[in-house]
Design a protein around this motif. Structure first.
Motif, PDB file in Angstrom:
ATOM      1  N   LEU A  58     -10.147  -0.857  -3.457  1.00  0.00           N
ATOM      2  CA  LEU A  58     -11.172  -0.623  -4.460  1.00  0.00           C
ATOM      3  C   LEU A  58     -10.672   0.383  -5.495  1.00  0.00           C
ATOM      4  O   LEU A  58     -10.501   1.563  -5.197  1.00  0.00           O
ATOM      5  CB  LEU A  58     -12.440  -0.108  -3.775  1.00  0.00           C
ATOM      6  CG  LEU A  58     -13.710   0.047  -4.602  1.00  0.00           C
ATOM      7  CD1 LEU A  58     -14.163  -1.298  -5.161  1.00  0.00           C
ATOM      8  CD2 LEU A  58     -14.828   0.645  -3.750  1.00  0.00           C
ATOM      9  N   SER A  59     -10.375  -0.114  -6.696  1.00  0.00           N
ATOM     10  CA  SER A  59      -9.895   0.728  -7.804  1.00  0.00           C
ATOM     11  C   SER A  59      -8.581   1.419  -7.486  1.00  0.00           C
ATOM     12  O   SER A  59      -8.321   2.524  -7.948  1.00  0.00           O
ATOM     13  CB  SER A  59     -10.961   1.784  -8.174  1.00  0.00           C
ATOM     14  OG  SER A  59     -12.178   1.173  -8.528  1.00  0.00           O
ATOM     15  N   CYS A  60      -7.730   0.753  -6.714  1.00  0.00           N
ATOM     16  CA  CYS A  60      -6.378   1.299  -6.463  1.00  0.00           C
ATOM     17  C   CYS A  60      -5.360   0.161  -6.533  1.00  0.00           C
ATOM     18  O   CYS A  60      -4.785  -0.237  -5.513  1.00  0.00           O
ATOM     19  CB  CYS A  60      -6.309   2.041  -5.128  1.00  0.00           C
ATOM     20  SG  CYS A  60      -7.092   1.218  -3.726  1.00  0.00           S
ATOM     21  N   PRO A  61      -5.133  -0.374  -7.726  1.00  0.00           N
ATOM     22  CA  PRO A  61      -4.260  -1.540  -7.887  1.00  0.00           C
ATOM     23  C   PRO A  61      -2.803  -1.278  -7.539  1.00  0.00           C
ATOM     24  O   PRO A  61      -2.055  -2.225  -7.273  1.00  0.00           O
ATOM     25  CB  PRO A  61      -4.414  -1.883  -9.370  1.00  0.00           C
ATOM     26  CG  PRO A  61      -4.836  -0.606 -10.030  1.00  0.00           C
ATOM     27  CD  PRO A  61      -5.706   0.075  -9.020  1.00  0.00           C
ATOM     28  N   LEU A  95      -8.610   4.366 -18.923  1.00  0.00           N
ATOM     29  CA  LEU A  95      -9.307   3.910 -17.720  1.00  0.00           C
ATOM     30  C   LEU A  95      -9.095   4.880 -16.567  1.00  0.00           C
ATOM     31  O   LEU A  95      -9.450   4.571 -15.430  1.00  0.00           O
ATOM     32  CB  LEU A  95      -8.811   2.510 -17.317  1.00  0.00           C
ATOM     33  CG  LEU A  95      -9.050   1.389 -18.319  1.00  0.00           C
ATOM     34  CD1 LEU A  95      -8.508   0.070 -17.775  1.00  0.00           C
ATOM     35  CD2 LEU A  95     -10.528   1.258 -18.656  1.00  0.00           C
ATOM     36  N   SER A  96      -8.514   6.044 -16.870  1.00  0.00           N
ATOM     37  CA  SER A  96      -8.227   7.059 -15.852  1.00  0.00           C
ATOM     38  C   SER A  96      -7.330   6.490 -14.751  1.00  0.00           C
ATOM     39  O   SER A  96      -7.589   6.660 -13.563  1.00  0.00           O
ATOM     40  CB  SER A  96      -9.523   7.611 -15.245  1.00  0.00           C
ATOM     41  OG  SER A  96      -9.284   8.736 -14.441  1.00  0.00           O
ATOM     42  N   GLN A  97      -6.267   5.790 -15.162  1.00  0.00           N
ATOM     43  CA  GLN A  97      -5.333   5.203 -14.210  1.00  0.00           C
ATOM     44  C   GLN A  97      -4.141   6.126 -14.011  1.00  0.00           C
ATOM     45  O   GLN A  97      -3.477   6.512 -14.971  1.00  0.00           O
ATOM     46  CB  GLN A  97      -4.836   3.841 -14.714  1.00  0.00           C
ATOM     47  CG  GLN A  97      -5.887   2.754 -14.675  1.00  0.00           C
ATOM     48  CD  GLN A  97      -5.367   1.436 -15.206  1.00  0.00           C
ATOM     49  OE1 GLN A  97      -4.383   1.395 -15.945  1.00  0.00           O
ATOM     50  NE2 GLN A  97      -6.035   0.355 -14.855  1.00  0.00           N
ATOM     51  N   PHE A  98      -3.879   6.441 -12.744  1.00  0.00           N
ATOM     52  CA  PHE A  98      -2.734   7.255 -12.383  1.00  0.00           C
ATOM     53  C   PHE A  98      -2.143   6.655 -11.114  1.00  0.00           C
ATOM     54  O   PHE A  98      -2.755   6.690 -10.053  1.00  0.00           O
ATOM     55  CB  PHE A  98      -3.148   8.724 -12.155  1.00  0.00           C
ATOM     56  CG  PHE A  98      -3.840   9.337 -13.342  1.00  0.00           C
ATOM     57  CD1 PHE A  98      -3.101   9.829 -14.419  1.00  0.00           C
ATOM     58  CD2 PHE A  98      -5.228   9.400 -13.402  1.00  0.00           C
ATOM     59  CE1 PHE A  98      -3.741  10.373 -15.524  1.00  0.00           C
ATOM     60  CE2 PHE A  98      -5.876   9.945 -14.504  1.00  0.00           C
ATOM     61  CZ  PHE A  98      -5.127  10.437 -15.565  1.00  0.00           C
ATOM     62  N   ASP A 119      -9.696  -3.333 -14.459  1.00  0.00           N
ATOM     63  CA  ASP A 119      -8.651  -3.702 -15.402  1.00  0.00           C
ATOM     64  C   ASP A 119      -8.291  -5.177 -15.229  1.00  0.00           C
ATOM     65  O   ASP A 119      -7.681  -5.578 -14.239  1.00  0.00           O
ATOM     66  CB  ASP A 119      -7.418  -2.819 -15.155  1.00  0.00           C
ATOM     67  CG  ASP A 119      -6.346  -3.002 -16.220  1.00  0.00           C
ATOM     68  OD1 ASP A 119      -6.413  -3.984 -16.987  1.00  0.00           O
ATOM     69  OD2 ASP A 119      -5.437  -2.151 -16.285  1.00  0.00           O
ATOM     70  N   ARG A 120      -8.662  -5.965 -16.218  1.00  0.00           N
ATOM     71  CA  ARG A 120      -8.471  -7.409 -16.099  1.00  0.00           C
ATOM     72  C   ARG A 120      -7.011  -7.834 -16.209  1.00  0.00           C
ATOM     73  O   ARG A 120      -6.699  -9.017 -16.016  1.00  0.00           O
ATOM     74  CB  ARG A 120      -9.310  -8.135 -17.149  1.00  0.00           C
ATOM     75  CG  ARG A 120     -10.813  -8.090 -16.849  1.00  0.00           C
ATOM     76  CD  ARG A 120     -11.577  -9.066 -17.723  1.00  0.00           C
ATOM     77  NE  ARG A 120     -13.004  -9.063 -17.457  1.00  0.00           N
ATOM     78  CZ  ARG A 120     -13.597  -9.754 -16.502  1.00  0.00           C
ATOM     79  NH1 ARG A 120     -12.857 -10.517 -15.705  1.00  0.00           N
ATOM     80  NH2 ARG A 120     -14.902  -9.720 -16.336  1.00  0.00           N
TER      81      ARG A 120
END
Length: 214
Positions: free
Chosen positions: A83-86, A53-56, A108-109
């Motif tokens: 937004l897209s920064c959990p 998911l390209s999570q970093f 990401d659920r």
């Protein structure tokens, strides 16, 4: 007595999938219990990065700076959208949650454990947002992919959400696109990650972000 052959049985693959489902459910409940019961929840990552998911995840210094930013500019009764920064959700929620609204828009659920503060978001459908969603005083976005397509669609969502201030953290190579799509300016502040990335990252805003962080 019934023949044992008539008793249905699960295949190995189905059993493994079912077991994985229950393990994930238990993991989510454990995290939810921690969120509800702990007043000293550490500012760390609740889930491992999912590189598909390209999570970093941001490093602690970056999280600290962005939380400070939110705290200083968000008015009482204000609203911030992440937004897209959990990575930011837990520390931001802990810092300003008693005086402001914090929403996490994320694909990401796993982060559904945050309950009503979680809004499922797929950048491929930039206008697919909950009906009657009010605009936010501050939007902080970190598009998951370094591509013009992803940034363009994320920018559409940002424009729908943002009432005032906007912050975008993304690769330095996206500078021209960020300026063109959102009219944001490059900041001196540079977001960094726990795992060093090959791509240089930058921060962009439509206000004096560096001045706020001084």
């Amino acid at each position: 007595m019934e023949d044992d052959d008539d008793v249905p049985s699960l295949s190995a693959e189905t059993f493994a999938a079912l077991q994985e489902f229950y393990n994930e459910q238990a993991r989510r409940q454990e995290i939810l219990n921690q969120l509800e019961s702990s007043d000293k929840l550490k500012e760390n990552i609740l889930f491992d990065e999912n590189w598909q998911l390209s999570q970093f995840w941001y490093d602690e210094a970056t999280v600290h700076s962005l939380v400070k930013l939110v705290d200083k500019i968000l008015p009482n009764g204000g609203k911030v959208a992440l937004l897209s920064c959990p990575t930011l959700f837990v520390p931001v929620k802990r810092q300003v949650g008693e005086r402001a609204t914090v929403s996490l828009l994320e694909f990401d659920r796993r982060f559904e454990v945050h309950g009503p503060d979680f809004i499922f978001y797929d950048y491929n459908y930039p206008d697919r947002l909950p009906p009657n969603l009010e605009q936010y005083d501050l939007v902080i976005a970190d598009p998951p992919f370094l591509s013009e397509e992803c940034l363009t669609k994320t920018a559409q969502t940002i424009k729908l959400l943002a009432k005032d201030k906007i912050v975008v953290c993304t690769g330095a190579i996206m500078k021209a696109h960020v300026e063109k799509l959102l009219e944001l300016k490059l900041c001196q502040f540079q977001p960094r990650h726990r795992n060093n990335l090959a791509n240089e990252f930058s921060c962009y805003a439509n206000f004096d972000l560096d001045g706020v962080l001084r």
